[in-house]
Design a protein around this motif. Sequence first.
Motif, short mmCIF file in Angstrom:
data_model
loop_
_atom_site.label_atom_id
_atom_site.label_comp_id
_atom_site.label_asym_id
_atom_site.label_seq_id
_atom_site.Cartn_x
_atom_site.Cartn_y
_atom_site.Cartn_z
N LEU A 78 -36.18 49.25 64.60
CA LEU A 78 -35.34 49.57 65.75
C LEU A 78 -34.51 48.38 66.18
N SER A 79 -35.08 47.19 66.11
CA SER A 79 -34.37 45.96 66.46
C SER A 79 -35.07 44.79 65.77
N GLY A 80 -34.38 43.65 65.71
CA GLY A 80 -34.93 42.52 64.97
C GLY A 80 -34.77 42.74 63.48
N SER A 81 -35.59 42.09 62.68
CA SER A 81 -35.52 42.25 61.24
C SER A 81 -36.90 42.07 60.60
N ILE A 82 -37.09 42.73 59.47
CA ILE A 82 -38.36 42.71 58.74
C ILE A 82 -38.12 42.21 57.32
N ALA A 83 -38.95 41.31 56.87
CA ALA A 83 -38.84 40.77 55.51
C ALA A 83 -39.82 41.46 54.58
N ILE A 84 -39.36 41.78 53.37
CA ILE A 84 -40.23 42.29 52.32
C ILE A 84 -40.65 41.09 51.49
N VAL A 85 -41.95 40.89 51.36
CA VAL A 85 -42.48 39.67 50.75
C VAL A 85 -43.33 40.00 49.52
N GLU A 86 -43.09 39.28 48.46
CA GLU A 86 -43.83 39.45 47.21
C GLU A 86 -44.80 38.29 47.03
N ALA A 138 -46.04 29.74 46.69
CA ALA A 138 -45.63 30.33 47.97
C ALA A 138 -45.18 31.76 47.78
N PRO A 139 -45.35 32.61 48.78
CA PRO A 139 -44.83 33.97 48.70
C PRO A 139 -43.30 33.94 48.66
N ARG A 140 -42.72 35.01 48.13
CA ARG A 140 -41.27 35.05 47.95
C ARG A 140 -40.67 36.20 48.76
N VAL A 141 -39.64 35.90 49.54
CA VAL A 141 -38.95 36.93 50.32
C VAL A 141 -37.97 37.67 49.41
N ILE A 142 -38.19 39.00 49.26
CA ILE A 142 -37.36 39.82 48.38
C ILE A 142 -36.11 40.30 49.10
N ALA A 198 -47.52 58.87 47.13
CA ALA A 198 -48.49 59.19 46.09
C ALA A 198 -49.90 58.75 46.47
N GLY A 199 -50.06 58.16 47.67
CA GLY A 199 -51.37 57.72 48.12
C GLY A 199 -51.84 56.43 47.49
N GLN A 200 -50.90 55.63 46.97
CA GLN A 200 -51.25 54.36 46.34
C GLN A 200 -51.11 53.21 47.33
N ARG A 201 -51.72 52.09 47.00
CA ARG A 201 -51.66 50.91 47.88
C ARG A 201 -50.32 50.20 47.74
N PRO A 202 -49.86 49.52 48.79
CA PRO A 202 -48.59 48.79 48.73
C PRO A 202 -48.70 47.57 47.82
N VAL A 203 -47.60 47.25 47.15
CA VAL A 203 -47.60 46.10 46.25
C VAL A 203 -46.90 44.90 46.89
N ARG A 204 -46.25 45.10 48.04
CA ARG A 204 -45.58 44.02 48.74
C ARG A 204 -45.96 44.04 50.21
N SER A 205 -45.76 42.91 50.88
CA SER A 205 -46.10 42.80 52.30
C SER A 205 -44.84 42.90 53.15
N LEU A 206 -45.03 43.25 54.42
CA LEU A 206 -43.94 43.30 55.38
C LEU A 206 -44.25 42.32 56.51
N VAL A 207 -43.31 41.41 56.76
CA VAL A 207 -43.49 40.38 57.78
C VAL A 207 -42.26 40.35 58.68
N ALA A 208 -42.48 40.30 60.00
CA ALA A 208 -41.36 40.24 60.93
C ALA A 208 -40.61 38.91 60.76
#
Length: 244
Positions: free
Chosen positions: A67-75, A85-89, A105-115
């Motif tokens: 809704l506001s701000g931003s979210i990083a997808i992290v590998e 170190a983790p990598r911001v995609i 599909a009910g599978q686990r996420p492969v990447r993280s989400l960080v504000a």
Amino acid sequence: LSPPARLPGMTKVPGQHFEESPDDGSTPRLSEEHLREFARVGRRVRTQPGQVLLRSGAAEYDFFVVLSGSIAIVEGPLEGVDGAAPRVIAVHGSGRFLGGLNQLAGQRPVRSLVAAEAGEVLVVTLERLRSLLARNRELGDLVTRSFLLRRAMLIGQASGLRVVGDRRWPASVELRARLEEDGIAHQWLDPADDAVARRLLVEAGADAGEAPIVIRADGRVLVDPTREDLLQAAGAATRDLTTT
């Protein structure tokens, strides 16, 4: 609550703005009407820089709307392994949503989400997401096509066309003949023996019929393509290969 993640290049500095990743077709921005639909089924959560919204491998996998701000997808592991170190995609801002085919599909996420920046997100459970997409066809098409494109990009770019469909279907026989006649290089993914192909058809809403889909080298999806569409897609794939 997960502890804050300290990511390289993401330490908050007063007045700093994180540049949002451009839309490649897989991260469309929701309309005001779409946002209202998600607001009816989601819960609002305020975010702070470094806050972990989703950790890769988590047992539960919610759908997020920014809704506001931003979210990083992290590998990679957020804590780092052996000094790595983790990598911001990518970084996504307001109006965009975060999820994928593995979620449905009910599978686990492969990447993280960080504000990356302080703001607010809508958190939608998988059950409520499925219900919303089932009753709102327009929104369902938008989300599943986006998910399909994200998966298509993951299974390979710049390596020719990929066709997803049962080889026994009459439409598949016709399509294969057209591809061979024009000498168009392609890889065929058959749902009869390929789990990824089955999921792609289901999420594209094409599993109820007998029509294959074509995935271009740039990840775009063609449904019932014409001969001109195929030749254009094949030409784009060839150009990509000669410039990479």
